[in-house]
Write an enzyme that holds these catalytic residues in place. Structure first.
Site, PDB file in Angstrom:
ATOM      1  N   GLN A 107       1.059  -1.180   0.077  1.00 37.95           N
ATOM      2  CA  GLN A 107      -0.023  -0.017   0.054  1.00 37.95           C
ATOM      3  C   GLN A 107       0.827   1.360  -0.079  1.00 37.95           C
ATOM      4  OE1 GLN A 107      -2.129   2.011   3.238  1.00 37.95           O
ATOM      5  NE2 GLN A 107      -4.172   1.340   2.211  1.00 37.95           N
TER       6      GLN A 107
ATOM      7  N   TYR B 195      -5.497  11.069   3.840  1.00 34.41           N
ATOM      8  CA  TYR B 195      -4.070  11.195   3.409  1.00 34.41           C
ATOM      9  C   TYR B 195      -4.070  11.869   1.936  1.00 34.41           C
ATOM     10  CZ  TYR B 195      -3.366   8.340   7.349  1.00 34.41           C
ATOM     11  OH  TYR B 195      -3.242   7.954   8.646  1.00 34.41           O
TER      12      TYR B 195
ATOM     13  N   ARG C  73      -7.596   2.439  -2.574  1.00 32.40           N
ATOM     14  CA  ARG C  73      -8.726   2.184  -1.511  1.00 32.40           C
ATOM     15  C   ARG C  73      -9.092   3.605  -1.293  1.00 32.40           C
ATOM     16  NH1 ARG C  73      -9.232  -0.975   3.536  1.00 32.40           N
ATOM     17  NH2 ARG C  73      -8.951   0.032   5.417  1.00 32.40           N
TER      18      ARG C  73
ATOM     19  N   GLY D 234      -9.405  -6.235   9.118  1.00 34.68           N
ATOM     20  CA  GLY D 234      -8.256  -5.630   9.555  1.00 34.68           C
ATOM     21  C   GLY D 234      -7.825  -6.337  10.894  1.00 34.68           C
ATOM     22  N   ARG D 235      -8.428  -5.694  11.998  1.00 32.66           N
ATOM     23  CA  ARG D 235      -7.862  -6.062  13.377  1.00 32.66           C
ATOM     24  C   ARG D 235      -8.069  -7.570  13.527  1.00 32.66           C
ATOM     25  NH1 ARG D 235     -11.972  -1.773  16.051  1.00 32.66           N
ATOM     26  NH2 ARG D 235     -12.826  -1.871  14.194  1.00 32.66           N
TER      27      ARG D 235
END
Length: 357
Positions: free
Chosen positions: A98, A177, A224, A312-313
């Site tokens: 990424q 971002y 993404r 994810g987590r």
């Protein structure tokens, strides 16, 4: 209905299942933004995922957001990543890098440079620095003539990613971002061709994708996105129209996939699924929200037309997540205190599931 454990063709890759490890910052890189042996072990432990998307990797020094994160802009960084990609491939996995340019979400104490952004508007909140959280500084507004350099940085980093052994790259166009800042209506106050209208606000994202495709090929490029995501104070006007226009341009370019976060309402997200003609990775729950993605959310979005589901987590605490999901085994809880603390505790120390006798 599509099964989470059926194969899928993504670009040039044959994935054995539809489980994607989502990108997650873990700040375990060595000085100089180098990948480490522990990082190689961490990703190799999770290589049963259909696809791994790495933590955010800065495409340039000025693009670094947080201390302790890895880069792909020096020869030494490329060499360090080869151990990571080699370990994943040896364990039968596939991994994309990424590419994450932090833009205004950075600090001079981290990079030695004033952060840059589409406009001189600071992010909301504190940013991480080597000495602890500090208020986000006012970024330097990029002159029109300099914007292309930062769009091109994604392509240059993508080329280095392939040299390092990655199977492809994902541009981080989400979560406040740099790409997300250009899409924004309050971080981007420009009056040139990179702001104002929807066409202007999507232009940087499109040029960054085009630069990456020119460098590594469309079949090795994904992005993404977080429609309506309010990360770091980002606001977006005309979200359905903005993202529909962006998806039209991405469809023209023919990239391998779009990776959507569940940051907008259900109606918006399902409309974007219908608008996007290519492969869709869906992250079904709000990143860092109160809920984690599980089998129920995965099945729902596969039924709504997603091709792949990112977790994810759950992947932090369950290196064997694919097998646990296949068996219906319980998922281990994650220790949030170890997310960013460094070291191997809470990084390499989560065990695989122990079957009962």
């Amino acid at each position: 209905m599509t099964d989470l454990f059926s194969g899928f063709r993504l670009g040039a890759l044959s994935l054995p299942n539809r489980v994607v490890m989502a990108p997650m910052t873990r700040v375990r890189a060595a000085a100089g933004g180098l990948a480490t042996a522990s990082m190689a072990t961490y990703y190799a432990q999770r290589a049963t995922a259909g696809l791994i998307v790495s933590e955010g990797v800065q495409p340039s020094l000025i693009g670094q957001s947080n201390p302790g994160t890895p880069g792909l802009h020096t020869d030494e960084q490329v060499a360090s990543w080869r151990a990571v990609t080699g370990a994943v491939h040896t364990n039968g996995g596939r991994i994309f890098a990424q590419l994450m340019h932090g833009g205004r979400v950075s600090h001079p104490d981290t990079t030695g440079h004033q952060p840059v952004g589409p406009s001189a508007v600071p992010a909301t909140g504190d940013v991480f620095t080597p000495t602890g959280p500090q208020p986000a500084p006012v970024p330097r507004e990029l002159p029109t003539g300099e914007v292309a350099e930062h769009a091109g940085a994604y392509g240059a980093a993508g080329r280095r990613a392939i040299e390092a052994g990655f199977d492809g790259v994902e541009l981080h166009g989400a979560n406040g971002y740099l790409i997300s800042q250009f899409l924004s209506s309050n971080a981007n106050l420009r009056t040139d061709g990179y702001g104002g209208s929807i066409a202007g606000r999507i232009r940087f994202a499109v040029e960054a994708v085009e630069a990456t495709v020119d460098a590594v090929g469309a079949e090795r490029t994904g992005i993404r996105l977080s429609p309506s995501g309010g990360f770091w104070g980002i606001e977006e006007r005309d979200v359905p129209e903005l993202y529909a226009a962006l998806l039209r341009e991405l469809g023209r370019i023919g990239i391998a996939y779009v990776h959507l976060e569940a940051t907008a309402g259900h109606e918006v997200l399902t409309a974007l699924r219908r608008a996007w003609p290519g492969a869709l990775i869906m992250n079904p729950v709000l990143p860092m929200g109160p809920k984690q993605t599980g089998p129920t959310e995965a099945r729902e979005w596969l039924g709504l037309g997603a091709d792949l589901i990112s977790f994810g987590r759950a992947f932090i605490a369950n290196p064997d997540l694919v097998e646990r999901l296949r068996l219906g085994a319980p998922l281990a809880p994650v220790d949030e205190a170890t997310y960013y603390q460094g070291g191997d505790a809470g990084y390499l120390t989560y065990p695989t599931y122990q079957h009962g006798a």
